[in-house]
Design a protein around this motif. Structure first.
Motif, PDB file in Angstrom:
ATOM      1  N   LEU A   1       0.832  -1.211   0.000  1.00 13.96           N
ATOM      2  CA  LEU A   1       0.000   0.000   0.000  1.00 13.96           C
ATOM      3  C   LEU A   1       0.865   1.259   0.000  1.00 13.96           C
ATOM      4  O   LEU A   1       0.563   2.241  -0.691  1.00 13.96           O
ATOM      5  CB  LEU A   1      -0.914   0.007   1.227  1.00 13.96           C
ATOM      6  CG  LEU A   1      -2.032  -1.045   1.280  1.00 13.96           C
ATOM      7  CD1 LEU A   1      -2.833  -0.888   2.575  1.00 13.96           C
ATOM      8  CD2 LEU A   1      -2.966  -0.902   0.082  1.00 13.96           C
ATOM      9  N   ILE A   2       1.951   1.227   0.762  1.00 15.60           N
ATOM     10  CA  ILE A   2       2.848   2.389   0.820  1.00 15.60           C
ATOM     11  C   ILE A   2       3.514   2.617  -0.535  1.00 15.60           C
ATOM     12  O   ILE A   2       3.622   3.756  -1.016  1.00 15.60           O
ATOM     13  CB  ILE A   2       3.920   2.182   1.917  1.00 15.60           C
ATOM     14  CG1 ILE A   2       3.248   2.093   3.290  1.00 15.60           C
ATOM     15  CG2 ILE A   2       4.953   3.310   1.890  1.00 15.60           C
ATOM     16  CD1 ILE A   2       4.201   1.721   4.416  1.00 15.60           C
ATOM     17  N   VAL A   3       3.954   1.531  -1.167  1.00  9.83           N
ATOM     18  CA  VAL A   3       4.601   1.636  -2.476  1.00  9.83           C
ATOM     19  C   VAL A   3       3.662   2.272  -3.495  1.00  9.83           C
ATOM     20  O   VAL A   3       4.048   3.185  -4.240  1.00  9.83           O
ATOM     21  CB  VAL A   3       5.051   0.242  -2.969  1.00  9.83           C
ATOM     22  CG1 VAL A   3       5.440   0.283  -4.451  1.00  9.83           C
ATOM     23  CG2 VAL A   3       6.215  -0.263  -2.140  1.00  9.83           C
ATOM     24  N   TRP A   4       2.415   1.816  -3.514  1.00 12.43           N
ATOM     25  CA  TRP A   4       1.466   2.371  -4.477  1.00 12.43           C
ATOM     26  C   TRP A   4       1.063   3.798  -4.116  1.00 12.43           C
ATOM     27  O   TRP A   4       0.838   4.633  -5.016  1.00 12.43           O
ATOM     28  CB  TRP A   4       0.231   1.477  -4.586  1.00 12.43           C
ATOM     29  CG  TRP A   4       0.420   0.336  -5.528  1.00 12.43           C
ATOM     30  CD1 TRP A   4       0.428  -0.996  -5.229  1.00 12.43           C
ATOM     31  CD2 TRP A   4       0.663   0.423  -6.938  1.00 12.43           C
ATOM     32  NE1 TRP A   4       0.658  -1.742  -6.360  1.00 12.43           N
ATOM     33  CE2 TRP A   4       0.796  -0.899  -7.429  1.00 12.43           C
ATOM     34  CE3 TRP A   4       0.785   1.487  -7.838  1.00 12.43           C
ATOM     35  CZ2 TRP A   4       1.042  -1.176  -8.775  1.00 12.43           C
ATOM     36  CZ3 TRP A   4       1.033   1.205  -9.177  1.00 12.43           C
ATOM     37  CH2 TRP A   4       1.148  -0.108  -9.631  1.00 12.43           C
ATOM     38  N   ALA A   5       0.986   4.110  -2.835  1.00  8.84           N
ATOM     39  CA  ALA A   5       0.647   5.475  -2.423  1.00  8.84           C
ATOM     40  C   ALA A   5       1.722   6.452  -2.907  1.00  8.84           C
ATOM     41  O   ALA A   5       1.405   7.537  -3.421  1.00  8.84           O
ATOM     42  CB  ALA A   5       0.517   5.544  -0.904  1.00  8.84           C
ATOM     43  N   VAL A   6       2.984   6.075  -2.752  1.00 11.20           N
ATOM     44  CA  VAL A   6       4.087   6.937  -3.211  1.00 11.20           C
ATOM     45  C   VAL A   6       4.076   7.049  -4.733  1.00 11.20           C
ATOM     46  O   VAL A   6       4.172   8.153  -5.289  1.00 11.20           O
ATOM     47  CB  VAL A   6       5.449   6.385  -2.725  1.00 11.20           C
ATOM     48  CG1 VAL A   6       6.600   7.160  -3.360  1.00 11.20           C
ATOM     49  CG2 VAL A   6       5.541   6.457  -1.208  1.00 11.20           C
ATOM     50  N   THR A   7       3.948   5.915  -5.420  1.00 10.08           N
ATOM     51  CA  THR A   7       3.988   5.894  -6.886  1.00 10.08           C
ATOM     52  C   THR A   7       2.853   6.706  -7.490  1.00 10.08           C
ATOM     53  O   THR A   7       3.074   7.571  -8.358  1.00 10.08           O
ATOM     54  CB  THR A   7       3.916   4.446  -7.400  1.00 10.08           C
ATOM     55  OG1 THR A   7       5.019   3.705  -6.868  1.00 10.08           O
ATOM     56  CG2 THR A   7       3.962   4.411  -8.921  1.00 10.08           C
ATOM     57  N   LEU A   8       1.633   6.458  -7.041  1.00  6.07           N
ATOM     58  CA  LEU A   8       0.482   7.163  -7.606  1.00  6.07           C
ATOM     59  C   LEU A   8       0.496   8.635  -7.202  1.00  6.07           C
ATOM     60  O   LEU A   8       0.064   9.499  -7.978  1.00  6.07           O
ATOM     61  CB  LEU A   8      -0.819   6.490  -7.153  1.00  6.07           C
ATOM     62  CG  LEU A   8      -1.010   5.035  -7.612  1.00  6.07           C
ATOM     63  CD1 LEU A   8      -2.373   4.510  -7.194  1.00  6.07           C
ATOM     64  CD2 LEU A   8      -0.838   4.914  -9.122  1.00  6.07           C
ATOM     65  N   GLY A   9       1.003   8.919  -6.002  1.00  6.84           N
ATOM     66  CA  GLY A   9       1.118  10.313  -5.570  1.00  6.84           C
ATOM     67  C   GLY A   9       2.024  11.101  -6.495  1.00  6.84           C
ATOM     68  O   GLY A   9       1.726  12.255  -6.868  1.00  6.84           O
ATOM     69  N   ILE A  10       3.145  10.503  -6.894  1.00  2.00           N
ATOM     70  CA  ILE A  10       4.074  11.148  -7.823  1.00  2.00           C
ATOM     71  C   ILE A  10       3.439  11.307  -9.200  1.00  2.00           C
ATOM     72  O   ILE A  10       3.540  12.364  -9.838  1.00  2.00           O
ATOM     73  CB  ILE A  10       5.381  10.330  -7.924  1.00  2.00           C
ATOM     74  CG1 ILE A  10       6.164  10.435  -6.603  1.00  2.00           C
ATOM     75  CG2 ILE A  10       6.244  10.799  -9.096  1.00  2.00           C
ATOM     76  CD1 ILE A  10       7.324   9.480  -6.498  1.00  2.00           C
ATOM     77  N   LEU A  11       2.744  10.273  -9.659  1.00  2.00           N
ATOM     78  CA  LEU A  11       2.110  10.321 -10.981  1.00  2.00           C
ATOM     79  C   LEU A  11       0.966  11.327 -11.023  1.00  2.00           C
ATOM     80  O   LEU A  11       0.733  11.952 -12.062  1.00  2.00           O
ATOM     81  CB  LEU A  11       1.616   8.923 -11.365  1.00  2.00           C
ATOM     82  CG  LEU A  11       2.730   7.904 -11.650  1.00  2.00           C
ATOM     83  CD1 LEU A  11       2.162   6.503 -11.758  1.00  2.00           C
ATOM     84  CD2 LEU A  11       3.483   8.275 -12.934  1.00  2.00           C
ATOM     85  N   PHE A  12       0.252  11.494  -9.932  1.00  2.00           N
ATOM     86  CA  PHE A  12      -0.809  12.495  -9.868  1.00  2.00           C
ATOM     87  C   PHE A  12      -0.261  13.903 -10.093  1.00  2.00           C
ATOM     88  O   PHE A  12      -0.947  14.768 -10.645  1.00  2.00           O
ATOM     89  CB  PHE A  12      -1.515  12.450  -8.504  1.00  2.00           C
ATOM     90  CG  PHE A  12      -2.711  11.535  -8.464  1.00  2.00           C
ATOM     91  CD1 PHE A  12      -3.788  11.727  -9.330  1.00  2.00           C
ATOM     92  CD2 PHE A  12      -2.771  10.484  -7.563  1.00  2.00           C
ATOM     93  CE1 PHE A  12      -4.894  10.884  -9.289  1.00  2.00           C
ATOM     94  CE2 PHE A  12      -3.871   9.637  -7.512  1.00  2.00           C
ATOM     95  CZ  PHE A  12      -4.929   9.835  -8.376  1.00  2.00           C
ATOM     96  N   ARG A  13       0.979  14.150  -9.699  1.00  2.00           N
ATOM     97  CA  ARG A  13       1.566  15.480  -9.814  1.00  2.00           C
ATOM     98  C   ARG A  13       2.032  15.788 -11.234  1.00  2.00           C
ATOM     99  O   ARG A  13       2.432  16.923 -11.527  1.00  2.00           O
ATOM    100  CB  ARG A  13       2.724  15.642  -8.831  1.00  2.00           C
ATOM    101  CG  ARG A  13       2.265  15.691  -7.376  1.00  2.00           C
ATOM    102  CD  ARG A  13       3.429  15.987  -6.436  1.00  2.00           C
ATOM    103  NE  ARG A  13       4.076  17.270  -6.732  1.00  2.00           N
ATOM    104  CZ  ARG A  13       3.627  18.450  -6.354  1.00  2.00           C
ATOM    105  NH1 ARG A  13       2.487  18.530  -5.668  1.00  2.00           N
ATOM    106  NH2 ARG A  13       4.301  19.536  -6.663  1.00  2.00           N
TER     107      ARG A  13
END
Length: 508
Positions: free
Chosen positions: A154-166
């Protein structure tokens, strides 16, 4: 030119491209491949493969993305409407890989925590498979979700998607400008410590000592081309997508050389660090180098914890550094892999980037839970083998044949690259892509199919003796086949009007 997201600078693009190329395979695949194929002598075919396949293919994919200004499916559509499926095939492969690649990063994140007090104990193999992954089910069974894998996932995807959202400039570019320098600094610290350990010179001697008798072995040359091909993120739709975000004046050829040599430089650094540490392990346990060399998951999560246990001091510090380096290398690659299908979905269906991240990234995150179950490692093992061998390698061969031989795109792509680059492409580039690369990739694929067909006759399930037939067929062959079928199916749908698929302005 249409209003399209862009990297803030060519340096930002190169960081992102290098970040995509540098992944987990650089650290745990290259050292073992080099050692098994002639040691120091392997660098001759490796360098030849880099110059005749790796960099030429990078230049080709950079040129396609920069010229046609779209994700891989859109760029291929604009090149020729009949080959849009090729881009979607690559996107589907990237999507599948992202579902299980994220889980391996989650393992590395967990092991970063375990490093604090070496929670893996003295039996690192039993800890990985029994205590951590809880692999107590038969092939084809999922069992229950493993919390120790699910939570870091969950942490890995939260970081990855957070970066992609930006977005591209504020997300992908900024993240890589932080992660890549940090990764290099961390790994340099690991290497410096490793080469000062007792027995390190023995390991380095084994790594660099050339066995020139193997140079005449075709298998060594195929291994060199395979390593270059798999380590540079070629045919994943990544480099086409990333290069579509380049500004007008972007030196394509120079960028390809920097990306190629930057990736290879890190692989060499990884080889030095890994074999220095293996030399220390061999000496401390009274074993030969042959007895401790490993690659893949075994090297990272079994052998290296053993090495960390044996460190004379600062065990926790260097354990954390090693597994954090895996996390950083994995994240930069996962971000690039995910960007391929996010960009493609956004353009194909005319939805906003945020919706594409939520849909594409969210779906991948949900599917990745399969690999966070008790049987997750077995699903991962089969899916990874088949999607890499019969997905990535095969689509790379098809890409070269379609673009070079059928569409005859070398001349217009060369003209485009020469127009924006300081280094002009000559006959070398055309010979590499028109002759050398397709022959070598074709030989690779022929060898792979022959090897697997022979093993199918030798054992019930080839590489996976004891695995149920349905598990191999649906977890392996069907996964690889789905990517190709998906490419043809989605290519039938018309592009959303917002994509302006038939109308765009080339960079000139």
């Amino acid at each position: 030119m249409e209003n399209r997201s862009q990297f803030g600078s060519r340096a930002g693009f190169i960081m992102a491209a290098v970040g995509s190329a540098i992944g987990l395979g650089n650290i745990w695949r290259f050292p073992a491949v080099a050692y098994e194929n002639g040691g120091g002598a392997f660098f001759i075919p490796y360098l030849f493969a880099l110059l005749t396949a790796g960099i030429p293919l990078l230049i080709m994919e950079f040129s396609i993305g920069h010229k046609y200004r779209g994700s891989a499916p859109l760029s291929y559509f604009r090149m020729n409407k009949k080959v849009e499926w090729l881009g979607w095939w690559q996107v589907a492969i990237a999507f599948i890989i992202s579902t299980y690649y994220s889980v391996i990063i989650a393992w590395a994140l967990s092991y970063s925590v375990f490093s604090v007090n070496q929670s893996w104990g003295s039996n690192t193999e039993s800890f990985l498979f029994n205590d951590y992954l809880k692999l107590t089910v038969d092939p084809g069974q999922t069992g229950s979700i493993v919390p120790g894998v699910f939570i870091p996932l969950l942490i890995v995807w939260a970081v990855t998607l957070g970066i992609l959202f930006r977005g591209v400039k504020k997300g992908i570019e900024v993240a890589n400008k932080i992660f890549i320098p940090l990764l290099v600094v961390i790994f340099l610290l690991i290497v410096i410590r490793a080469v000062t350990l007792p027995g390190a010179l023995t390991g380095l001697d084994a790594f660099f000592k050339p066995d020139f008798s193997l140079i005449a072995d075709p298998g060594v040359w195929v291994a060199a081309y395979g390593q270059i091909f798999f380590s540079l993120s070629i045919a994943f739709a990544i480099m086409v997508t990333y290069s579509s975000y380049l500004p007008k004046k972007a030196d394509i050829t120079n960028s390809a050389f920097i990306t190629g040599f930057g990736n290879s430089g890190f692989e060499l650094l990884a080889g030095i660090g890994v074999f220095a540490a293996l030399g220390f392990m061999a000496q401390s346990q009274g074993l030969s180098i042959d007895e401790v060399v490993a690659g893949g998951v075994g090297l990272a999560f079994v052998v290296f914890p053993e090495i960390i246990n044996s460190f004379p001091a600062f065990n926790a510090f260097f354990g954390i550094l090693f597994f954090v380096s895996l996390v950083l290398a994995g994240l930069t690659s996962l971000i690039s892999i995910s960007e391929t299908y996010i960009a493609a979905v956004s353009e194909k269906f005319g939805i906003s980037r945020n919706k594409a991240v939520l849909f594409g990234g969210g779906l991948s995150a949900v599917l990745s839970i399969l690999f966070a179950t008790q049987g997750g490692l077995l699903f991962l093992d089969v899916a990874d083998y088949f999607i890499n061998q019969f997905g990535v390698a095969f689509v790379g061969l098809v890409e070269v044949i379609v673009v070079v031989w059928f569409l005859r795109q070398l001349n217009p792509l060369q003209a485009h690259a020469d127009n924006v680059s300081d280094i002009r492409l000559g006959l070398w580039w055309k010979i590499c892509l028109g002759v050398i690369t397709p022959i070598v990739l074709g030989f690779m694929m022929f060898g792979l199919f022959k090897m697997n067909l022979m093993k199918q006759f030798d054992t019930p399930n080839g590489n996976y003796e004891g695995y149920p037939d349905y598990f191999i067929n649906f977890g392996g062959w069907a996964v690889a086949g789905f990517a190709l079928i998906f490419g043809f199916i989605i290519a039938v749908k018309r592009w959303h009007s917002k994509a302006n698929a038939d109308s765009y302005k080339e960079v000139s």
